[in-house]
Design a protein around this motif. Structure first.
Motif, PDB file in Angstrom:
ATOM      1  N   GLY A  65       2.441  12.832   6.854  1.00  0.00           N
ATOM      2  CA  GLY A  65       1.049  13.197   7.102  1.00  0.00           C
ATOM      3  C   GLY A  65       0.197  13.294   5.859  1.00  0.00           C
ATOM      4  O   GLY A  65      -0.952  13.735   5.925  1.00  0.00           O
ATOM      5  N   LYS A  66       0.729  12.841   4.727  1.00  0.00           N
ATOM      6  CA  LYS A  66      -0.001  12.979   3.457  1.00  0.00           C
ATOM      7  C   LYS A  66      -0.686  11.683   3.015  1.00  0.00           C
ATOM      8  O   LYS A  66      -1.159  11.592   1.891  1.00  0.00           O
ATOM      9  N   ILE A  67      -0.720  10.694   3.899  1.00  0.00           N
ATOM     10  CA  ILE A  67      -1.318   9.414   3.544  1.00  0.00           C
ATOM     11  C   ILE A  67      -2.812   9.596   3.234  1.00  0.00           C
ATOM     12  O   ILE A  67      -3.557  10.210   4.017  1.00  0.00           O
ATOM     13  N   PRO A  68      -3.292   9.100   2.117  1.00  0.00           N
ATOM     14  CA  PRO A  68      -4.716   9.243   1.792  1.00  0.00           C
ATOM     15  C   PRO A  68      -5.603   8.477   2.776  1.00  0.00           C
ATOM     16  O   PRO A  68      -5.222   7.411   3.279  1.00  0.00           O
TER      17      PRO A  68
ATOM     18  N   GLU B 222      -7.912   1.004   4.181  1.00  0.00           N
ATOM     19  CA  GLU B 222      -7.405  -0.312   3.792  1.00  0.00           C
ATOM     20  C   GLU B 222      -6.662  -0.969   4.948  1.00  0.00           C
ATOM     21  O   GLU B 222      -6.766  -2.179   5.173  1.00  0.00           O
ATOM     22  N   ILE B 223      -5.895  -0.178   5.683  1.00  0.00           N
ATOM     23  CA  ILE B 223      -5.148  -0.716   6.831  1.00  0.00           C
ATOM     24  C   ILE B 223      -6.114  -1.213   7.901  1.00  0.00           C
ATOM     25  O   ILE B 223      -5.931  -2.300   8.473  1.00  0.00           O
TER      26      ILE B 223
ATOM     27  N   ALA C 160       2.319   4.760   8.658  1.00  0.00           N
ATOM     28  CA  ALA C 160       1.892   5.309   7.370  1.00  0.00           C
ATOM     29  C   ALA C 160       1.849   6.826   7.416  1.00  0.00           C
ATOM     30  O   ALA C 160       2.253   7.511   6.460  1.00  0.00           O
ATOM     31  N   ILE C 161       1.374   7.378   8.520  1.00  0.00           N
ATOM     32  CA  ILE C 161       1.309   8.837   8.670  1.00  0.00           C
ATOM     33  C   ILE C 161       2.719   9.431   8.718  1.00  0.00           C
ATOM     34  O   ILE C 161       3.011  10.448   8.071  1.00  0.00           O
ATOM     35  N   GLU C 162       3.615   8.766   9.465  1.00  0.00           N
ATOM     36  CA  GLU C 162       4.967   9.298   9.636  1.00  0.00           C
ATOM     37  C   GLU C 162       5.785   9.258   8.348  1.00  0.00           C
ATOM     38  O   GLU C 162       6.447  10.228   7.992  1.00  0.00           O
TER      39      GLU C 162
ATOM     40  N   LEU D 125       0.814  -1.209   0.000  1.00  0.00           N
ATOM     41  CA  LEU D 125       0.000   0.000   0.000  1.00  0.00           C
ATOM     42  C   LEU D 125       0.854   1.269   0.000  1.00  0.00           C
ATOM     43  O   LEU D 125       0.414   2.326  -0.482  1.00  0.00           O
ATOM     44  N   LEU D 126       2.085   1.152   0.539  1.00  0.00           N
ATOM     45  CA  LEU D 126       2.916   2.351   0.702  1.00  0.00           C
ATOM     46  C   LEU D 126       4.086   2.434  -0.280  1.00  0.00           C
ATOM     47  O   LEU D 126       4.902   3.352  -0.176  1.00  0.00           O
ATOM     48  N   THR D 127       4.189   1.497  -1.200  1.00  0.00           N
ATOM     49  CA  THR D 127       5.355   1.474  -2.092  1.00  0.00           C
ATOM     50  C   THR D 127       5.456   2.726  -2.963  1.00  0.00           C
ATOM     51  O   THR D 127       6.560   3.080  -3.412  1.00  0.00           O
ATOM     52  N   GLU D 128       4.366   3.403  -3.198  1.00  0.00           N
ATOM     53  CA  GLU D 128       4.417   4.633  -3.983  1.00  0.00           C
ATOM     54  C   GLU D 128       4.995   5.802  -3.189  1.00  0.00           C
ATOM     55  O   GLU D 128       5.367   6.829  -3.766  1.00  0.00           O
TER      56      GLU D 128
END
Length: 233
Positions: free
Chosen positions: A77-80, A86-87, A71-73, A31-34
């Motif tokens: 803080g730009k995580i959709p 999804e998490i 994810a936030i860190e 989910l965070l690879t981008e």
């Protein structure tokens, strides 16, 4: 003195657990690879989990909150919100995995039940651990169940004094060297290590090689013979 009490760890000793955490972690990294490198995500998540143990303890809830915080860190803080959703969904799916006894577990407990006091000692979320025990169908084998926040020498001393004849006549069986074996031996009990296929990094520790109360088995079905050997020695 003969063994009178045998205690078992739950997760990855009686049923599969860590595999679901690792699968969810892989999904989290996808989910965070981008936003960040996959290897960095794994390191950051582990550090967040370590930091959060004092607040959330062990288990799925704490793991899910740690994934959200990570994810936030890592995204500044730009995580959709859709990824946070999804998490949360992945965390709920972990709760839905049934607790199926590992091969040989039921047969081993049947062999030992009635001849020894059998105690379950597990750490983690109370609701989740109670759910897994009920789903496993193993509850009737245990004379007592202790769900604790940490497994330390004092923990084992208290439980073996309360439900058994003290640590000297007790055995702790589990897949974690750090939580199941080392502190049980420090309390004066026997520690039986049964390695699992996957071990969380925070549960690793150096084995007490050479200690007369340390034993390692490759399969839980070997336990009754080991207990008999210890008792008759």
């Amino acid at each position: 003195m003969p063994i009178s009490t045998i205690a078992f760890d739950a997760d990855d000793t009686l049923w599969e657990n860590e595999e679901f955490f690792r699968l969810t972690e892989e999904r989290f990294r996808d989910l965070l690879t981008e936003h960040v490198d996959r290897e960095d995500i794994a390191k950051d998540l582990l550090e967040t989990e370590k930091r959060n143990l004092r607040y959330y303890g062990y288990g799925i809830k704490g793991f899910t909150l740690s994934m959200i915080e990570t994810a936030i860190e890592v995204t500044g803080g730009k995580i959709p919100a859709t990824i946070i959703q999804e998490i949360l969904h992945a965390g709920r799916e972990m709760f839905d995995h049934p607790a199926v006894p590992l091969s040989g577990v039921r047969e081993t407990l049947q062999t030992l039940h009635g001849n020894y006091r059998i105690v379950l000692i597990t750490k983690g979320d109370l609701f989740d651990q109670e759910r897994k025990l009920a789903q496993s169908g193993l509850g009737d084998f245990f004379d007592a169940v202790e769900i604790v926040s940490e497994k330390e020498a004092d923990t084992y001393h208290r439980i073996f004094d309360q439900y058994g004849d003290g640590p000297a006549r007790s055995t702790m069986v589990g897949n974690s060297m750090k939580s199941d074996v080392v502190p049980a031996i420090e309390a004066g009990a026997f520690g039986v290590f049964i390695p699992s296929q996957i071990t969380w990094a925070m549960e690793e520790a150096a084995p007490p090689d050479g200690h007369e109360r340390f034993h390692q088995l490759s399969n839980i079905t070997q336990l009754p013979d080991l207990i008999e050997q210890i008792t008759s020695a």
